[in-house]
Design an enzyme around this catalytic site. Structure first.
Site, PDB file in Angstrom:
ATOM      1  N   ARG A  40      69.570 115.226 -21.633  1.00  0.00           N
ATOM      2  CA  ARG A  40      70.001 113.870 -21.229  1.00  0.00           C
ATOM      3  C   ARG A  40      69.099 113.288 -20.146  1.00  0.00           C
ATOM      4  O   ARG A  40      69.565 112.640 -19.199  1.00  0.00           O
ATOM      5  CB  ARG A  40      71.450 113.875 -20.717  1.00  0.00           C
ATOM      6  CG  ARG A  40      72.491 114.251 -21.695  1.00  0.00           C
ATOM      7  CD  ARG A  40      72.513 113.365 -22.943  1.00  0.00           C
ATOM      8  NE  ARG A  40      73.199 114.077 -23.982  1.00  0.00           N
ATOM      9  CZ  ARG A  40      72.605 114.949 -24.807  1.00  0.00           C
ATOM     10  NH1 ARG A  40      71.300 115.159 -24.762  1.00  0.00           N
ATOM     11  NH2 ARG A  40      73.280 115.582 -25.712  1.00  0.00           N
ATOM     12  N   SER A  72      80.693 110.287 -23.298  1.00  0.00           N
ATOM     13  CA  SER A  72      80.811 111.372 -22.304  1.00  0.00           C
ATOM     14  C   SER A  72      80.446 110.823 -20.939  1.00  0.00           C
ATOM     15  O   SER A  72      79.348 110.302 -20.753  1.00  0.00           O
ATOM     16  CB  SER A  72      79.841 112.509 -22.635  1.00  0.00           C
ATOM     17  OG  SER A  72      80.091 112.973 -23.936  1.00  0.00           O
ATOM     18  N   GLU A 119      76.959 110.701 -16.397  1.00  0.00           N
ATOM     19  CA  GLU A 119      75.926 110.425 -17.414  1.00  0.00           C
ATOM     20  C   GLU A 119      75.549 108.937 -17.441  1.00  0.00           C
ATOM     21  O   GLU A 119      74.367 108.607 -17.458  1.00  0.00           O
ATOM     22  CB  GLU A 119      76.414 110.894 -18.793  1.00  0.00           C
ATOM     23  CG  GLU A 119      75.348 110.784 -19.850  1.00  0.00           C
ATOM     24  CD  GLU A 119      75.812 111.291 -21.207  1.00  0.00           C
ATOM     25  OE1 GLU A 119      76.148 112.481 -21.321  1.00  0.00           O
ATOM     26  OE2 GLU A 119      75.829 110.484 -22.144  1.00  0.00           O
TER      27      GLU A 119
END
Ligand code: FAD
Length: 337
Positions: free
Chosen positions: A169, A237, A333
């Site tokens: 990520r 998420s 995130e």
């Protein structure tokens, strides 16, 4: 293209341009429909002394209520097959294309390679920014190259995978946020296609397999696990799965020997942020106008009329609670813009 030909929209409403449905306005907005307009908008921002930020589909951001600058929405379109050989298919898409539509377009032509990444909201241009991933795959796996505008030099630059410094990520585009605007992405889809069924939930798919069958299963799984952001506004998420040393993971694994953990090549292990949050008793939590989904402990939801402060307060509470319970630090995130 001259700087003055940009169509700046005053008091730009972004409330319908973010999947958390946060009420949000920007002093100016502009739709970027050609690569030239990127150069022009940076020039305009500099000329006017206003800050500038880039937005795609708004599915990985927490937008502040009011932004005193220019929000440039990347809306360039176009996709094509550049090469189709015995070894690979080289496909290209403009940054403003919808990621899932691009995936479906490759699959419709029988090309495999990104079917595990079907159903991820957002644009093609944002896909390399956090190296999107799901169901055992990530965009770095099939990355060929991309072209981005570099605000520091004012020039276009072609990036190889090594230039992008992809990680879980993460990429250079996230680490040097604000510097680059991704304009187009090329993916190299390998031939012959081999299904990636590493992820539980795909492993029982029966032969004969094709990319469309895998994509259908992925979409089914996503629909059954994640709340639909159109119904229950969310940003997917909300916390990254923490990658920690074995010493850091030890208290968790001692108390819960079956806790999900995924050993990494560097000797560390990846824990499940959703599992940690659930074990902390926060699934379904309500805090003012924001909450944690009852369906998925990793998903922060807008209960109606929430703003960025509500989301930040909830995130801080989750992080503090998980740290107190397990000693593990979580990181958001989505990007707070
Ligand atoms: C329901 C749901 C499920 C999700 N599932 C997943 C998943 O399975 N896997 C996963 O990885 N992610 C997932 N996400 C997160 C999100 O879909 C991805 O991060 C997506 O790539 C964001 O795209 P976007 O266009 O909406 O980016 P935005 O949210 O608009 O922007 C995200 C960041 O990228 C920057 N950015 C956007 N476009 C560009 C560009 N062209 N050039 C440079 N910077 C740019 C922005 O400035 C911002 O910092 C999910 C989100 C939701 C809402």
């Amino acid at each position: 293209m001259t700087v003055s030909s940009l169509d700046l929209i005053p008091d730009f409403d972004l409330s319908a341009r973010n999947t958390l449905a946060l009420k949000s306005r920007s002093r100016f907005g502009v739709m970027i429909e050609t690569p030239d307009q990127v150069t022009a908008v940076f020039a305009r921002a500099e000329e006017s002394g206003l800050p500038l930020r880039i937005l795609g589909g708004g599915s990985n951001v927490v937008l502040s209520s009011g932004y005193e600058g220019i929000t440039a929405v990347v809306a360039t379109t176009g996709r094509r097959v550049l090469e189709d050989t015995e070894e690979h298919v080289l496909v290209e898409a403009a940054a403003g294309e919808v990621w899932h539509d691009f995936v479906a377009w490759t699959v419709e032509q029988g090309f495999g390679g990104i079917e595990n990444l079907a159903g991820i909201p957002g644009t093609v241009g944002a896909a390399p920014v956090q190296n999107i991933g799901a169901y055992g795959a990530e965009v770095a796996d099939v990355f060929d190259s991309l072209v981005a505008y570099d605000a520091e030099t004012g020039a276009l630059k072609t990036f190889t995978a090594a230039d992008c410094a992809f990680a879980y990520r993460d990429s250079i585009f996230k680490r040097e946020a604000g510097r680059y605007v991704v304009l187009s992405l090329r993916l190299r889809l390998p031939k012959p296609w081999a299904p990636n069924l590493r992820f539980a939930g795909l492993a029982d798919l029966e032969a004969p397999l094709d990319p469309a069958k895998v994509m259908a299963r992925v979409l089914g799984l996503r629909g059954s696990k994640l709340p639909d952001w159109r119904v229950t506004p969310n940003a997917g998420s909300f916390f990254q799965n923490p990658i920690v040393t074995l010493a850091e993971a030890a208290p968790v694994l001692a108390a819960f020997p079956t806790a999900p953990n995924f050993p990494q090549a560097d000797g560390r292990t990846k824990l499940s942020a959703g599992w940690l949050i659930e074990q902390t008793g926060l699934k379904g939590l309500r805090m003012g106008r924001a909450g944690i989904s009852e369906r998925h402990a990793l998903v922060v939801i807008n209960l109606g009329e929430a703003d960025a402060d509500d989301i930040a307060a909830l995130a801080a509470h989750v992080k503090a609670s998980v740290r107190a319970r397990f000693g593990i630090a979580l990181h958001e995130e989505p990007i707070f813009l």
